[in-house]
Design a protein around this motif. Structure first.
Motif, mmCIF file in Angstrom:
data_model
loop_
_atom_site.group_PDB
_atom_site.id
_atom_site.type_symbol
_atom_site.label_atom_id
_atom_site.label_comp_id
_atom_site.label_asym_id
_atom_site.label_seq_id
_atom_site.Cartn_x
_atom_site.Cartn_y
_atom_site.Cartn_z
ATOM 1 N N ALA A 61 96.026 31.731 4.008
ATOM 2 C CA ALA A 61 95.626 32.972 3.334
ATOM 3 C C ALA A 61 96.835 33.680 2.730
ATOM 4 O O ALA A 61 96.765 34.183 1.605
ATOM 5 C CB ALA A 61 94.894 33.894 4.303
ATOM 6 N N ASP A 62 97.943 33.712 3.468
ATOM 7 C CA ASP A 62 99.164 34.332 2.947
ATOM 8 C C ASP A 62 99.633 33.644 1.667
ATOM 9 O O ASP A 62 100.246 34.275 0.806
ATOM 10 C CB ASP A 62 100.289 34.287 3.980
ATOM 11 N N SER A 108 86.942 36.573 14.446
ATOM 12 C CA SER A 108 88.090 37.447 14.680
ATOM 13 C C SER A 108 89.298 37.001 13.852
ATOM 14 O O SER A 108 90.008 37.836 13.266
ATOM 15 C CB SER A 108 88.432 37.453 16.173
ATOM 16 N N SER A 109 89.527 35.703 13.794
ATOM 17 C CA SER A 109 90.630 35.175 12.990
ATOM 18 C C SER A 109 90.403 35.494 11.513
ATOM 19 O O SER A 109 91.329 35.914 10.802
ATOM 20 C CB SER A 109 90.740 33.659 13.214
ATOM 21 N N ALA A 110 89.169 35.316 11.047
ATOM 22 C CA ALA A 110 88.839 35.643 9.657
ATOM 23 C C ALA A 110 89.021 37.135 9.394
ATOM 24 O O ALA A 110 89.549 37.522 8.349
ATOM 25 C CB ALA A 110 87.407 35.215 9.337
ATOM 26 N N ALA A 111 88.622 37.971 10.343
ATOM 27 C CA ALA A 111 88.781 39.426 10.184
ATOM 28 C C ALA A 111 90.254 39.805 10.074
ATOM 29 O O ALA A 111 90.614 40.696 9.294
ATOM 30 C CB ALA A 111 88.118 40.160 11.344
ATOM 31 N N ALA A 112 91.110 39.132 10.837
ATOM 32 C CA ALA A 112 92.549 39.412 10.757
ATOM 33 C C ALA A 112 93.090 39.066 9.375
ATOM 34 O O ALA A 112 93.937 39.782 8.833
ATOM 35 C CB ALA A 112 93.300 38.633 11.840
ATOM 36 N N ILE A 113 92.581 37.990 8.793
ATOM 37 C CA ILE A 113 92.991 37.606 7.435
ATOM 38 C C ILE A 113 92.535 38.672 6.438
ATOM 39 O O ILE A 113 93.300 39.106 5.576
ATOM 40 C CB ILE A 113 92.425 36.218 7.075
ATOM 41 N N LYS A 162 94.539 41.804 6.356
ATOM 42 C CA LYS A 162 95.817 41.675 5.639
ATOM 43 C C LYS A 162 95.630 41.516 4.134
ATOM 44 O O LYS A 162 96.590 41.274 3.410
ATOM 45 C CB LYS A 162 96.595 40.480 6.173
ATOM 46 N N GLY A 163 94.379 41.613 3.672
ATOM 47 C CA GLY A 163 94.123 41.522 2.241
ATOM 48 C C GLY A 163 93.687 40.165 1.745
ATOM 49 O O GLY A 163 93.508 39.979 0.536
ATOM 50 N N GLY A 164 93.510 39.205 2.655
ATOM 51 C CA GLY A 164 93.075 37.874 2.252
ATOM 52 C C GLY A 164 91.565 37.748 2.236
ATOM 53 O O GLY A 164 90.840 38.707 2.509
ATOM 54 N N GLN A 165 91.108 36.557 1.900
ATOM 55 C CA GLN A 165 89.682 36.271 1.883
ATOM 56 C C GLN A 165 89.390 35.168 2.887
ATOM 57 O O GLN A 165 90.019 34.108 2.851
ATOM 58 C CB GLN A 165 89.238 35.827 0.495
ATOM 59 N N ALA A 166 88.425 35.435 3.777
ATOM 60 C CA ALA A 166 88.097 34.458 4.811
ATOM 61 C C ALA A 166 86.718 34.717 5.375
ATOM 62 O O ALA A 166 86.221 35.849 5.323
ATOM 63 C CB ALA A 166 89.127 34.509 5.942
ATOM 64 N N ILE A 167 86.123 33.655 5.898
ATOM 65 C CA ILE A 167 84.910 33.765 6.697
ATOM 66 C C ILE A 167 85.135 32.970 7.971
ATOM 67 O O ILE A 167 85.917 32.015 7.994
ATOM 68 C CB ILE A 167 83.657 33.257 5.951
ATOM 69 N N GLY A 168 84.465 33.365 9.024
ATOM 70 C CA GLY A 168 84.532 32.655 10.289
ATOM 71 C C GLY A 168 83.174 32.096 10.641
ATOM 72 O O GLY A 168 82.174 32.803 10.538
ATOM 73 N N VAL A 169 83.151 30.825 11.039
ATOM 74 C CA VAL A 169 81.891 30.158 11.354
ATOM 75 C C VAL A 169 82.033 29.289 12.597
ATOM 76 O O VAL A 169 83.132 28.864 12.959
ATOM 77 C CB VAL A 169 81.395 29.292 10.171
ATOM 78 N N PHE A 170 80.900 29.006 13.205
ATOM 79 C CA PHE A 170 80.860 28.075 14.333
ATOM 80 C C PHE A 170 81.191 26.675 13.834
ATOM 81 O O PHE A 170 80.731 26.252 12.778
ATOM 82 C CB PHE A 170 79.464 28.071 14.967
ATOM 83 N N LEU A 171 81.987 25.945 14.611
ATOM 84 C CA LEU A 171 82.271 24.548 14.307
ATOM 85 C C LEU A 171 82.453 23.776 15.598
ATOM 86 O O LEU A 171 83.324 24.111 16.410
ATOM 87 C CB LEU A 171 83.529 24.396 13.455
ATOM 88 N N ASP A 172 81.645 22.753 15.777
ATOM 89 C CA ASP A 172 81.828 21.781 16.859
ATOM 90 C C ASP A 172 82.364 20.522 16.189
ATOM 91 O O ASP A 172 81.618 19.794 15.526
ATOM 92 C CB ASP A 172 80.502 21.509 17.560
ATOM 93 N N GLY A 173 83.644 20.289 16.333
ATOM 94 C CA GLY A 173 84.292 19.170 15.664
ATOM 95 C C GLY A 173 83.795 17.807 16.088
ATOM 96 O O GLY A 173 84.070 16.812 15.418
#
Length: 90
Positions: free
Chosen positions: A27-28, A45-50, A53-64
């Motif tokens: 994002a930086d 939460s990680s997406a919200a932190a981005i 800071k002025g970035g663009q992000a979404i956070g989603v569930f992922l089971d790798g």
């Protein structure tokens, strides 16, 4: 924005630790980020932190370990940002 301006990246396992740091770095550098994690609240939460800071992000569930879940995160990137350039599996 720097070297990744406009690129779209998924960070699998991006909810905490090195994964979250990787998501933030993308994002930086100007990337639009989809943060995936088995713990969806960590991903959000990680997406919200981005975003904070002025970035663009979404956070989603992922089971790798699930092909359906991996397909869903790619679809989330396509739906949110119209493409996918980077898939980082942390």
């Amino acid at each position: 924005m720097r070297g990744l301006a406009g690129k779209i990246g998924v960070v699998a396992g991006g909810g905490r630790g090195i994964g979250a740091a990787t998501a933030m770095r993308l994002a930086d550098e100007g990337a639009l980020v989809v943060v995936g994690d088995i713990n969806e609240e960590w991903a959000k939460s990680s997406a919200a932190a981005i975003i904070d800071k002025g970035g663009q992000a979404i956070g989603v569930f992922l089971d790798g370990t699930s092909a359906a879940s991996q397909r869903a995160i790619v679809e989330a990137a396509l739906d949110a940002y119209g493409g996918l350039d980077i898939f980082h599996s942390n």
